[in-house]
Design a protein around this motif. Structure first.
Motif, PDB file in Angstrom:
ATOM      1  N   LYS A  21       0.837  -1.325   0.072  1.00  0.00           N
ATOM      2  CA  LYS A  21      -0.150  -0.018  -0.084  1.00  0.00           C
ATOM      3  C   LYS A  21       0.739   1.079   0.073  1.00  0.00           C
ATOM      4  O   LYS A  21       1.771   1.376   0.879  1.00  0.00           O
ATOM      5  CB  LYS A  21      -0.857  -0.258   1.103  1.00  0.00           C
ATOM      6  CG  LYS A  21      -1.949   1.247   1.438  1.00  0.00           C
ATOM      7  CD  LYS A  21      -2.693   1.103   2.545  1.00  0.00           C
ATOM      8  CE  LYS A  21      -3.429   2.256   2.952  1.00  0.00           C
ATOM      9  NZ  LYS A  21      -4.141   2.425   4.028  1.00  0.00           N
ATOM     10  N   SER A  22       0.379   2.220  -0.823  1.00  0.00           N
ATOM     11  CA  SER A  22       1.170   3.330  -0.860  1.00  0.00           C
ATOM     12  C   SER A  22       0.675   4.409  -1.758  1.00  0.00           C
ATOM     13  O   SER A  22       0.503   4.372  -2.964  1.00  0.00           O
ATOM     14  CB  SER A  22       2.727   3.053  -1.638  1.00  0.00           C
ATOM     15  OG  SER A  22       3.258   4.428  -2.068  1.00  0.00           O
ATOM     16  N   GLU A  23       0.301   5.443  -1.229  1.00  0.00           N
ATOM     17  CA  GLU A  23      -0.574   6.747  -1.683  1.00  0.00           C
ATOM     18  C   GLU A  23       0.368   7.370  -2.854  1.00  0.00           C
ATOM     19  O   GLU A  23      -0.174   7.971  -3.662  1.00  0.00           O
ATOM     20  CB  GLU A  23      -0.883   7.648  -0.746  1.00  0.00           C
ATOM     21  CG  GLU A  23      -1.826   7.045   0.371  1.00  0.00           C
ATOM     22  CD  GLU A  23      -3.397   6.425  -0.476  1.00  0.00           C
ATOM     23  OE1 GLU A  23      -3.649   7.149  -1.499  1.00  0.00           O
ATOM     24  OE2 GLU A  23      -4.051   5.710   0.161  1.00  0.00           O
ATOM     25  N   THR A  24       1.655   7.197  -2.786  1.00  0.00           N
ATOM     26  CA  THR A  24       2.541   7.905  -3.917  1.00  0.00           C
ATOM     27  C   THR A  24       3.015   6.716  -4.794  1.00  0.00           C
ATOM     28  O   THR A  24       2.590   7.049  -6.013  1.00  0.00           O
ATOM     29  CB  THR A  24       3.851   8.171  -3.055  1.00  0.00           C
ATOM     30  OG1 THR A  24       4.305   7.268  -2.235  1.00  0.00           O
ATOM     31  CG2 THR A  24       3.270   9.678  -2.118  1.00  0.00           C
ATOM     32  N   ASN A  25       3.673   5.746  -4.417  1.00  0.00           N
ATOM     33  CA  ASN A  25       4.310   4.686  -5.427  1.00  0.00           C
ATOM     34  C   ASN A  25       3.092   4.069  -6.103  1.00  0.00           C
ATOM     35  O   ASN A  25       3.315   3.814  -7.212  1.00  0.00           O
ATOM     36  CB  ASN A  25       5.043   3.737  -4.559  1.00  0.00           C
ATOM     37  CG  ASN A  25       6.005   2.946  -5.812  1.00  0.00           C
ATOM     38  OD1 ASN A  25       6.357   3.555  -6.706  1.00  0.00           O
ATOM     39  ND2 ASN A  25       5.977   1.745  -5.552  1.00  0.00           N
ATOM     40  N   MET A  26       1.903   3.786  -5.420  1.00  0.00           N
ATOM     41  CA  MET A  26       0.748   3.143  -6.002  1.00  0.00           C
ATOM     42  C   MET A  26      -0.375   4.188  -6.461  1.00  0.00           C
ATOM     43  O   MET A  26      -1.537   3.699  -6.311  1.00  0.00           O
ATOM     44  CB  MET A  26       0.456   2.013  -5.114  1.00  0.00           C
ATOM     45  CG  MET A  26       1.358   0.921  -5.216  1.00  0.00           C
ATOM     46  SD  MET A  26       1.529  -0.008  -7.071  1.00  0.00           S
ATOM     47  CE  MET A  26       2.708  -1.048  -6.295  1.00  0.00           C
ATOM     48  N   SER A  27      -0.249   5.465  -6.587  1.00  0.00           N
ATOM     49  CA  SER A  27      -1.138   6.276  -6.963  1.00  0.00           C
ATOM     50  C   SER A  27      -1.484   6.070  -8.404  1.00  0.00           C
ATOM     51  O   SER A  27      -0.808   5.341  -9.307  1.00  0.00           O
ATOM     52  CB  SER A  27      -0.693   7.872  -6.840  1.00  0.00           C
ATOM     53  OG  SER A  27       0.417   8.020  -7.877  1.00  0.00           O
ATOM     54  N   GLN A  28      -2.699   6.435  -8.740  1.00  0.00           N
ATOM     55  CA  GLN A  28      -3.114   6.691 -10.174  1.00  0.00           C
ATOM     56  C   GLN A  28      -2.065   7.077 -11.325  1.00  0.00           C
ATOM     57  O   GLN A  28      -1.847   6.481 -12.307  1.00  0.00           O
ATOM     58  CB  GLN A  28      -4.696   7.303 -10.035  1.00  0.00           C
ATOM     59  CG  GLN A  28      -5.127   7.573 -11.821  1.00  0.00           C
ATOM     60  CD  GLN A  28      -6.409   8.277 -11.736  1.00  0.00           C
ATOM     61  OE1 GLN A  28      -6.789   8.852 -10.638  1.00  0.00           O
ATOM     62  NE2 GLN A  28      -6.822   8.575 -12.960  1.00  0.00           N
ATOM     63  N   ASP A  29      -1.479   8.209 -10.978  1.00  0.00           N
ATOM     64  CA  ASP A  29      -0.588   8.609 -11.832  1.00  0.00           C
ATOM     65  C   ASP A  29       0.643   7.874 -11.951  1.00  0.00           C
ATOM     66  O   ASP A  29       1.193   7.723 -13.146  1.00  0.00           O
ATOM     67  CB  ASP A  29      -0.193  10.051 -11.336  1.00  0.00           C
ATOM     68  CG  ASP A  29      -0.984  11.175 -11.669  1.00  0.00           C
ATOM     69  OD1 ASP A  29      -2.032  10.985 -12.394  1.00  0.00           O
ATOM     70  OD2 ASP A  29      -1.067  12.260 -11.057  1.00  0.00           O
ATOM     71  N   MET A  30       1.234   7.428 -10.947  1.00  0.00           N
ATOM     72  CA  MET A  30       2.508   6.336 -10.773  1.00  0.00           C
ATOM     73  C   MET A  30       2.217   5.234 -11.864  1.00  0.00           C
ATOM     74  O   MET A  30       2.890   4.683 -12.494  1.00  0.00           O
ATOM     75  CB  MET A  30       2.922   6.302  -9.468  1.00  0.00           C
ATOM     76  CG  MET A  30       3.540   7.576  -8.760  1.00  0.00           C
ATOM     77  SD  MET A  30       4.921   8.237  -9.849  1.00  0.00           S
ATOM     78  CE  MET A  30       6.349   6.657  -9.503  1.00  0.00           C
ATOM     79  N   ILE A  31       1.111   4.541 -11.464  1.00  0.00           N
ATOM     80  CA  ILE A  31       0.581   3.250 -12.317  1.00  0.00           C
ATOM     81  C   ILE A  31       0.597   3.527 -13.578  1.00  0.00           C
ATOM     82  O   ILE A  31       1.048   2.785 -14.447  1.00  0.00           O
ATOM     83  CB  ILE A  31      -0.683   2.648 -11.565  1.00  0.00           C
ATOM     84  CG1 ILE A  31      -0.573   2.474 -10.048  1.00  0.00           C
ATOM     85  CG2 ILE A  31      -1.319   1.639 -12.337  1.00  0.00           C
ATOM     86  CD1 ILE A  31      -1.797   2.065  -9.315  1.00  0.00           C
TER      87      ILE A  31
END
Length: 255
Positions: A123-133
């Motif tokens: 879980k990661s709001e930064t690494n697994m954000s919509q933009d990063m994915i």
């Protein structure tokens, strides 16, 4: 499919770039994005609700695909609203490669407090954000495979691509995230379906499917062994935290 272009939802930041894209900016969150110039007709439509087939039904399949992709992109950034007719899903489960309209749902699934996460997915709001994915898949670093039931994502499989300078012939399983409402007995079935789908997609490009295990008791490693994976190497102290790494491989095409 009915849709509406929300002119107040975006700003145009210039003319077509040398890369065949139109630079835009979302007014809701000030994020920049680029629309394929092949879908420029969408921006010229008048206000109001439109029917996709009525507007573009006479276009070639390639042109319609560009327009559909552009519409999904605009929708993801708040510049369009789409009303989907209820589709006929057929089989209980559908597996497919994730696309532009899926990244938000994938991020929500992975970051859910109650999701079951297997492998190296965290879980990661930064690494697994919509933009990063979106960025990693767009740059051919990672692909997301979805399993859906009645249009709702139940599970996502993340696979990593080898760096071009590595000359590796293996793509890597990163992990699987399963929605919390999924019965625990079905997790293995969903993981198996996604794995089979991903292997079928990549078996003409790669000869090995690989998984790197960092945990001593790794449930995903046990699942993969049941799917034909075998331990090929054990690297002592190679993990970032000083732990061991166990490599599991499955050959998916002839040498």
């Amino acid at each position: 499919m009915k849709f509406e272009i929300l002119s107040e939802g975006y700003e145009r930041r210039g003319e077509e770039t040398p890369f065949g894209t139109i630079p835009l900016r979302s007014t809701s969150n000030r994020r920049d994005f680029f629309l394929n110039s092949a879908a420029a007709e969408l921006l010229a439509l008048p206000e109001g609700v439109h029917d996709f087939e009525e507007e573009f039904g006479q276009c070639s399949p390639e042109k319609k695909r560009d327009l559909e992709d552009g519409l999904i992109l605009l929708s993801a950034f708040g510049a369009a609203a789409i009303t989907e007719e209820k589709p006929d899903f057929g089989a209980p489960y559908i597996c497919r490669v994730a696309g532009e309209k899926d990244y938000k749902a994938i991020a929500a699934l992975i970051n859910s407090d109650t999701a079951c996460r297997l492998g190296t997915i965290q879980k990661s709001e930064t690494n697994m954000s919509q933009d990063m994915i979106r960025a990693r898949q767009f740059n051919n670093q990672e692909y997301n495979f979805l399993c859906l039931k009645e249009g709702k994502p139940l599970a996502v499989l993340l696979v990593g691509m080898p760096a071009w300078e590595s000359y590796s012939d293996a793509f890597r399983i990163a992990g699987i995230a399963v929605a919390n409402e999924t019965d625990q007995a079905d997790i293995k079935e969903l993981a198996g379906m996604l794995l089979d789908y991903a292997i079928a997609e990549f078996q003409e490009e790669f000869s090995i499917c690989r998984y790197l295990s960092f945990a001593e008791d790794d449930p995903l490693a046990e699942m993969l062994k049941e799917k034909g994976f075998s331990e090929t190497a054990s690297l002592k102290g190679e993990a970032e935290d000083g732990g061991d790494v166990v490599i599991y491989d499955r050959r998916i095409s002839p040498c």
